[in-house]
Design an enzyme around this catalytic site. Structure first.
Site, PDB file in Angstrom:
ATOM      1  N   CYS A 242       0.825  -1.210   0.000  1.00  0.00           N
ATOM      2  CA  CYS A 242       0.000   0.000   0.000  1.00  0.00           C
ATOM      3  C   CYS A 242       0.863   1.266   0.000  1.00  0.00           C
ATOM      4  CB  CYS A 242      -0.992  -0.038   1.163  1.00  0.00           C
ATOM      5  SG  CYS A 242      -2.413   1.060   0.889  1.00  0.00           S
TER       6      CYS A 242
ATOM      7  N   HIS B  85      -3.815  -5.268  -0.068  1.00  0.00           N
ATOM      8  CA  HIS B  85      -3.467  -5.783   1.260  1.00  0.00           C
ATOM      9  C   HIS B  85      -3.553  -7.308   1.315  1.00  0.00           C
ATOM     10  CE1 HIS B  85      -3.136  -2.046   3.656  1.00  0.00           C
ATOM     11  NE2 HIS B  85      -3.904  -1.567   2.692  1.00  0.00           N
TER      12      HIS B  85
ATOM     13  N   GLU C   6      -2.468  -9.183   3.564  1.00  0.00           N
ATOM     14  CA  GLU C   6      -2.601  -9.641   4.954  1.00  0.00           C
ATOM     15  C   GLU C   6      -4.031  -9.525   5.466  1.00  0.00           C
ATOM     16  OE1 GLU C   6      -3.226  -5.473   5.485  1.00  0.00           O
ATOM     17  OE2 GLU C   6      -1.842  -6.547   4.181  1.00  0.00           O
TER      18      GLU C   6
END
Length: 392
Positions: free
Chosen positions: A279, A363, A365
């Site tokens: 990001c 993202h 994660e």
């Protein structure tokens, strides 16, 4: 007692509703998120600093909140907007109600406005500055305050959310993340005994924290890494003094271009250790290599954003939260585009052609969110292993 609240936009539009959070008045850029779940992760994501977040899903709060699902120590967004707030906590993991959580942390929030109309306005006119208030309900004054508010461009919001000192991270992923992955992942890395998740090598990763979501270091530790977290304004000398096997560049809020200190550090680190960015970290890596960024009309925010991996043509459903993107027209020859958004064609990933560095705009994660992109952590582990063999 019902507390009235109002949201005013800089274009003169005013929405009236009722408060579900703390009393007060806040300003910020009004944006929207299309996720159906994960409101607690959104509330505690430091990347939302300076923003009033609107949820497009009509009912929010129906599974409560709990301590495990935090992505940082507290909420960081400016304000919160929903169509309907649920007062029923239908989840055995719930430890409290969303409204109590918002009040505890001083988050100004509003419900009972037409969020569809608000989102349509943002999509047609772009993200706008706004003011959300329970203490001043005069339309003209609120619009004037929205017009006078600072916005996001040119501000350094990272310094407001990054840690003040170095720390060691040792927390792993929760059992619920593993269970979700077993049932939800497209690939079988979680059930594969040959997976690198429990890596036999204890790689040391320095994570530069610009407002890092906690699930990122959890993924790294779960893969056998020793993680040292440094503030995002750390120098390259301070990073290298930790003797890392690799460097991670975290997510974070706002405009990347004012962050000269971070861009300079990354530029000095290129070629010295493998680098992986997510990001804001992706944007900073690109800026360090000579690219520029631009502010998007209304950004990408949600857990259902399609991205194509250009090397194999596969499509990943990703979780995203960004209002700035890398300008492809300024991309230096040293960077290769690896991923692209299927919504608007913007760059979603790059890799350096000459040194070991790569990044993605989305993202991998994400929690709660899709798991299609977990392989990127494995790619980073492979980079650390290859670099270690090459330097022996």
């Amino acid at each position: 007692m019902v507390q009235p609240a109002k949201l005013a936009l800089e274009d003169g539009t005013v929405y009236a509703g009722t408060s579900i959070g703390a009393d007060g008045e806040v300003n910020g850029e009004v944006c929207f998120n299309t996720s159906m779940t994960g409101y607690q992760e959104i509330l505690t994501d430091p990347s939302y600093r300076g923003q009033i977040v609107t949820m497009t899903y009509p009912q929010i709060g129906n599974y409560g909140v709990n301590a495990i699902d935090h992505e940082s120590s507290r909420p960081h967004l400016a304000g919160f907007v929903v169509r309907e707030h649920s007062r029923i906590k239908s989840n055995f993991r719930s430890e409290g109600a969303l409204s109590d959580f918002l009040k505890h942390w001083g988050v100004v929030a509003i419900e009972s406005i037409d969020t569809r109309a608000l989102v349509r306005r943002i999509r047609s006119q772009g993200a706008m500055r706004g003011v959300l208030s329970t203490i001043d309900l005069d339309d003209d004054r609120l619009v004037a305050k929205a017009q006078a508010s600072p916005g996001l461009v040119g501000r350094d919001l990272v310094r407001e959310v990054m840690p003040s000192e170095a720390a060691t991270w040792d927390e792993t992923l929760s059992e619920w993340t593993h269970l979700n992955a077993e049932f939800g992942m497209r690939n079988s890395e979680w059930n594969n005994p040959q997976s690198a998740i429990r890596n036999p090598h204890s790689f040391h990763v320095v994570a530069l924290d610009y407002g890092m979501k906690w699930n990122i270091p959890r993924h790294l530790v779960d893969r056998g890494c020793r993680v040292t977290v440094l503030p995002g304004d750390s120098t390259a000398e301070a990073v290298l003094a930790c003797r890392p096997d690799g460097v991670f560049l975290s997510n974070g809020p706002g405009d990347p271009e004012p962050l000269d200190y971070a861009i300079g550090t990354i530029r000095e680190l290129l070629g010295k250790q493998p680098i992986f960015g997510i990001c804001l970290g992706h944007q900073l890596l690109s800026l360090a290599c000579g690219a520029k960024t631009f502010k998007m009309k209304f950004g990408h925010r949600g857990a259902n954003q399609p991205v194509q991996h250009l090397a194999d043509g596969k499509v990943e459903i990703t979780s995203q939260n960004h209002g700035f993107a890398v300008d492809e027209d300024t991309l230096p020859s040293a960077l290769e585009v690896t991923h692209r958004s299927l919504n608007d064609g913007t760059i979603e990933g790059v890799r350096h052609r000459e040194v070991d560095a790569f990044s993605v705009q989305y993202h991998p994660e994400a929690s709660a969110g899709p798991h299609d992109s977990h392989y990127l952590f494995e790619q980073f582990m492979q980079s650390l292993a290859a670099h270690g063999l090459a330097t022996k």
